[in-house]
Design a protein around this motif. Structure first.
Motif, PDB file in Angstrom:
ATOM      1  N   TYR A   1       0.863  -1.186   0.000  1.00 12.84           N
ATOM      2  CA  TYR A   1       0.000   0.000   0.000  1.00 12.84           C
ATOM      3  C   TYR A   1       0.895   1.230   0.000  1.00 12.84           C
ATOM      4  O   TYR A   1       1.720   1.418   0.898  1.00 12.84           O
ATOM      5  N   THR A   2       0.725   2.073  -1.030  1.00 10.56           N
ATOM      6  CA  THR A   2       1.515   3.295  -1.174  1.00 10.56           C
ATOM      7  C   THR A   2       0.614   4.504  -0.954  1.00 10.56           C
ATOM      8  O   THR A   2      -0.351   4.688  -1.705  1.00 10.56           O
ATOM      9  N   PRO A   3       0.869   5.328   0.052  1.00 10.67           N
ATOM     10  CA  PRO A   3       0.064   6.542   0.247  1.00 10.67           C
ATOM     11  C   PRO A   3       0.090   7.420  -0.996  1.00 10.67           C
ATOM     12  O   PRO A   3       1.120   7.530  -1.669  1.00 10.67           O
ATOM     13  N   PRO A   4      -1.036   8.058  -1.304  1.00  5.07           N
ATOM     14  CA  PRO A   4      -1.115   8.830  -2.558  1.00  5.07           C
ATOM     15  C   PRO A   4      -0.338  10.136  -2.540  1.00  5.07           C
ATOM     16  O   PRO A   4       0.057  10.636  -3.592  1.00  5.07           O
ATOM     17  N   GLU A   5      -0.094  10.717  -1.356  1.00  6.57           N
ATOM     18  CA  GLU A   5       0.590  12.006  -1.303  1.00  6.57           C
ATOM     19  C   GLU A   5       2.105  11.831  -1.371  1.00  6.57           C
ATOM     20  O   GLU A   5       2.664  10.911  -0.760  1.00  6.57           O
ATOM     21  N   ILE A   6       2.758  12.713  -2.120  1.00  3.51           N
ATOM     22  CA  ILE A   6       4.209  12.666  -2.310  1.00  3.51           C
ATOM     23  C   ILE A   6       4.823  13.999  -1.880  1.00  3.51           C
ATOM     24  O   ILE A   6       4.286  15.070  -2.187  1.00  3.51           O
ATOM     25  N   VAL A   7       5.934  13.911  -1.178  1.00  2.61           N
ATOM     26  CA  VAL A   7       6.708  15.100  -0.830  1.00  2.61           C
ATOM     27  C   VAL A   7       8.044  15.012  -1.556  1.00  2.61           C
ATOM     28  O   VAL A   7       8.816  14.076  -1.348  1.00  2.61           O
ATOM     29  N   THR A   8       8.333  15.980  -2.403  1.00  5.13           N
ATOM     30  CA  THR A   8       9.599  16.008  -3.131  1.00  5.13           C
ATOM     31  C   THR A   8      10.668  16.675  -2.267  1.00  5.13           C
ATOM     32  O   THR A   8      10.365  17.369  -1.285  1.00  5.13           O
TER      33      THR A   8
ATOM     34  N   MET B   1       1.578  10.064   4.624  1.00  4.43           N
ATOM     35  CA  MET B   1       0.161   9.958   4.980  1.00  4.43           C
ATOM     36  C   MET B   1      -0.455  11.309   5.320  1.00  4.43           C
ATOM     37  O   MET B   1      -1.681  11.431   5.373  1.00  4.43           O
ATOM     38  N   SER B   2       0.371  12.320   5.582  1.00  6.28           N
ATOM     39  CA  SER B   2      -0.154  13.615   6.016  1.00  6.28           C
ATOM     40  C   SER B   2       0.785  14.715   5.529  1.00  6.28           C
ATOM     41  O   SER B   2       1.675  15.157   6.257  1.00  6.28           O
ATOM     42  N   LYS B   3       0.553  15.185   4.312  1.00  9.99           N
ATOM     43  CA  LYS B   3       1.514  16.075   3.656  1.00  9.99           C
ATOM     44  C   LYS B   3       1.475  17.513   4.169  1.00  9.99           C
ATOM     45  O   LYS B   3       2.516  18.076   4.510  1.00  9.99           O
ATOM     46  N   ALA B   4       0.311  18.131   4.210  1.00 12.71           N
ATOM     47  CA  ALA B   4       0.216  19.564   4.507  1.00 12.71           C
ATOM     48  C   ALA B   4       0.845  19.933   5.853  1.00 12.71           C
ATOM     49  O   ALA B   4       1.675  20.849   5.915  1.00 12.71           O
ATOM     50  N   PRO B   5       0.490  19.271   6.958  1.00  8.80           N
ATOM     51  CA  PRO B   5       1.127  19.641   8.232  1.00  8.80           C
ATOM     52  C   PRO B   5       2.605  19.297   8.285  1.00  8.80           C
ATOM     53  O   PRO B   5       3.377  19.973   8.979  1.00  8.80           O
ATOM     54  N   LEU B   6       3.020  18.288   7.546  1.00  5.07           N
ATOM     55  CA  LEU B   6       4.436  17.917   7.512  1.00  5.07           C
ATOM     56  C   LEU B   6       5.271  19.048   6.913  1.00  5.07           C
ATOM     57  O   LEU B   6       6.416  19.265   7.322  1.00  5.07           O
ATOM     58  N   LEU B   7       4.684  19.771   5.951  1.00  4.59           N
ATOM     59  CA  LEU B   7       5.394  20.853   5.280  1.00  4.59           C
ATOM     60  C   LEU B   7       5.127  22.224   5.900  1.00  4.59           C
ATOM     61  O   LEU B   7       5.731  23.214   5.485  1.00  4.59           O
TER      62      LEU B   7
ATOM     63  N   SER C   1      18.684  14.752   9.240  1.00  6.05           N
ATOM     64  CA  SER C   1      17.776  13.612   9.071  1.00  6.05           C
ATOM     65  C   SER C   1      16.358  13.999   8.659  1.00  6.05           C
ATOM     66  O   SER C   1      15.499  13.121   8.547  1.00  6.05           O
ATOM     67  N   HIS C   2      16.098  15.271   8.391  1.00  9.26           N
ATOM     68  CA  HIS C   2      14.722  15.689   8.100  1.00  9.26           C
ATOM     69  C   HIS C   2      14.172  15.072   6.812  1.00  9.26           C
ATOM     70  O   HIS C   2      12.967  15.009   6.611  1.00  9.26           O
ATOM     71  N   PHE C   3      15.040  14.557   5.992  1.00 13.09           N
ATOM     72  CA  PHE C   3      14.660  14.053   4.667  1.00 13.09           C
ATOM     73  C   PHE C   3      14.554  12.533   4.600  1.00 13.09           C
ATOM     74  O   PHE C   3      14.177  11.980   3.560  1.00 13.09           O
ATOM     75  N   ILE C   4      14.869  11.829   5.655  1.00 14.52           N
ATOM     76  CA  ILE C   4      15.128  10.390   5.553  1.00 14.52           C
ATOM     77  C   ILE C   4      13.881   9.559   5.266  1.00 14.52           C
ATOM     78  O   ILE C   4      13.877   8.693   4.381  1.00 14.52           O
ATOM     79  N   PHE C   5      12.791   9.805   5.998  1.00 14.68           N
ATOM     80  CA  PHE C   5      11.721   8.803   6.049  1.00 14.68           C
ATOM     81  C   PHE C   5      10.511   9.094   5.181  1.00 14.68           C
ATOM     82  O   PHE C   5      10.196  10.240   4.884  1.00 14.68           O
ATOM     83  N   GLY C   6       9.806   7.995   4.828  1.00 11.76           N
ATOM     84  CA  GLY C   6       8.517   8.048   4.160  1.00 11.76           C
ATOM     85  C   GLY C   6       7.573   7.061   4.810  1.00 11.76           C
ATOM     86  O   GLY C   6       7.947   6.308   5.709  1.00 11.76           O
ATOM     87  N   ASP C   7       6.322   7.052   4.346  1.00 10.72           N
ATOM     88  CA  ASP C   7       5.285   6.178   4.901  1.00 10.72           C
ATOM     89  C   ASP C   7       4.842   5.152   3.864  1.00 10.72           C
ATOM     90  O   ASP C   7       4.793   5.460   2.661  1.00 10.72           O
TER      91      ASP C   7
ATOM     92  N   TYR D   1      10.683   6.232  -2.511  1.00 10.21           N
ATOM     93  CA  TYR D   1       9.956   5.924  -1.277  1.00 10.21           C
ATOM     94  C   TYR D   1      10.635   6.474  -0.027  1.00 10.21           C
ATOM     95  O   TYR D   1      10.001   6.586   1.022  1.00 10.21           O
ATOM     96  N   GLY D   2      11.923   6.790  -0.103  1.00 14.66           N
ATOM     97  CA  GLY D   2      12.663   7.147   1.092  1.00 14.66           C
ATOM     98  C   GLY D   2      12.894   5.910   1.949  1.00 14.66           C
ATOM     99  O   GLY D   2      12.623   4.781   1.540  1.00 14.66           O
TER     100      GLY D   2
END
Length: 375
Positions: free
Chosen positions: A14-21, A72-78, A199-205, A330-331
């Motif tokens: 399962y891949t979350p639909p939102e992507i952060v570049t 899973m939650s793009k807007a608050p993450l950014l 490390s702010h860039f390391i992880f994804g969901d 995917y990170g």
């Protein structure tokens, strides 16, 4: 009594639909840095507070190989004032976020295997980032899928999925189950410090699932499990001190240890030789030539680590076909990383081809699963 042989019948994703570049992430981080330095200008001038340095796309890609990640939650993450995932708390009667992700990955695996949920005997939720201590996430996933039997959670950080596969295989060998789902839902962005430049860039969901079954009931297109091996060596070089005995949040000043922290250079120096030696020794124990492995599906944490591990195992620098990468899109997805690599890069192999699924991470922990595509 004939030996019961465990196999991998199918995997699910399962891949979350939102992507952060990286570009979006850097813009958010640098805005936070600028605001922080402005707010603390006097303290910085007085030498009481260290000024924060900005990040860059070039720095991120050179350090990790990551170019984007699913979340899973793009807007608050950014949002520079939040920089963490946020969503409305769900009532206890509603399926939790982590279980929802796990169920979607599990259903994908079941569909690929042509298996009904009622045929499954057990669910193991093997991941780094549990949403709560209890009830077990595995039991919630089991209930949502309509599975009889049992389920439990297990956490060995980034190695959780391979530890789960060995546990499932052992259940099958012992006759305690004939079909086991190993589900790894990971919301890694929830435990990452998005205000730490290193490390702010390391992880994804993401969420993955592996269906481990007795060979005699598995579909024709399956993977024989040739052998599994687990290893742990205690280290503080990757650590997260958050727990229900403390109530720190990402906003709590002075508590960065309640989120993901690591000594990256030490991890690289110590984990690479440990994992490479483990794979080589395990292969030789199974009567396999490590240099002849068709493919390595390695934990997706850092492209430099994977490049060096593969080189030490194969005896030459591996190409993308020999050691495929999903890290760039995917990170780092913790326990799910090696399973994503296997899921997306295994269909092209021929019957008889042999490879290894290998994960490694905090603990230290490492797990290897040697597989061969069935004829």
């Amino acid at each position: 009594m004939s030996e019961i042989i465990p196999v991998i019948s199918a995997t699910g994703l399962y891949t979350p639909p939102e992507i952060v570049t990286n570009e979006e992430l850097v813009e958010s981080f640098n805005t936070y840095v600028e605001r922080f330095n402005q707010r603390h200008a006097a303290e910085i001038e007085a030498g009481e507070v260290a000024a924060l340095a900005p990040s860059s796309v070039e720095f991120i890609e050179k350090a990790s190989g990551i170019k984007a990640r699913h979340v899973m939650s793009k807007a608050p993450l950014l949002d520079p004032e939040i920089m963490a995932p946020r969503w409305a708390e769900r009532p206890d009667e509603e399926l939790s976020v982590l279980a929802e992700m796990g169920v979607k990955a599990a259903r994908d695996a079941l569909e690929r295997a042509g298996r009904d949920a009622a045929d499954v005997d057990a669910v193991l939720c093997a991941c780094s980032n549990m949403q709560r201590p209890y009830p077990a996430m595995a039991i919630e996933i089991q209930h949502a899928l309509g599975i009889e039997g049992f389920g439990f959670d297990m956490n060995v950080a980034c190695s959780s999925a391979t530890f789960g596969i060995q546990t499932a295989a052992d259940f099958i060998r012992a006759g305690h189950a004939r079909s086991v789902l190993v589900v790894s839902p990971e919301i890694c962005t929830g435990h990452n410090n998005m205000r730490n430049r290193d490390s702010h860039f390391i992880f994804g969901d993401v969420a993955t699932a592996v269906l481990v079954e007795a060979k005699d009931i598995a579909p024709a297109q399956h993977w024989d499990i040739l052998g599994t091996r687990l290893k742990t060596v205690f280290s503080n070089n990757i650590r997260n001190n958050f727990g229900f005995l403390n109530c720190a949040t990402p906003e709590t000043i002075g508590t960065p240890d309640k989120l993901f922290v690591q000594e990256g250079r030490k991890v690289f120096k110590e984990v690479v030789p440990m994992v490479a030696a483990m794979i080589v020794d395990h292969a030789e124990t199974l009567g396999l030539d490590p240099a002849a492995l068709r493919r390595l599906w390695l934990h997706q944490a850092n492209q430099g680590m994977n490049r060096l591990i593969a080189q030490r195992v194969l005896g030459h620098e591996a190409n993308e076909d020999e050691s495929p990468t999903v890290l760039d899109t995917y990170g780092n997805t913790s326990s799910a990383g090696s399973i994503i690599a296997f899921h997306l890069n295994s269909q092209d192999l021929a019957a008889g081809d042999t490879g290894v699924i290998c994960s490694f991470g905090a603990g230290y922990s490492a797990g290897s699963v040697f597989v061969r595509k069935a004829a």
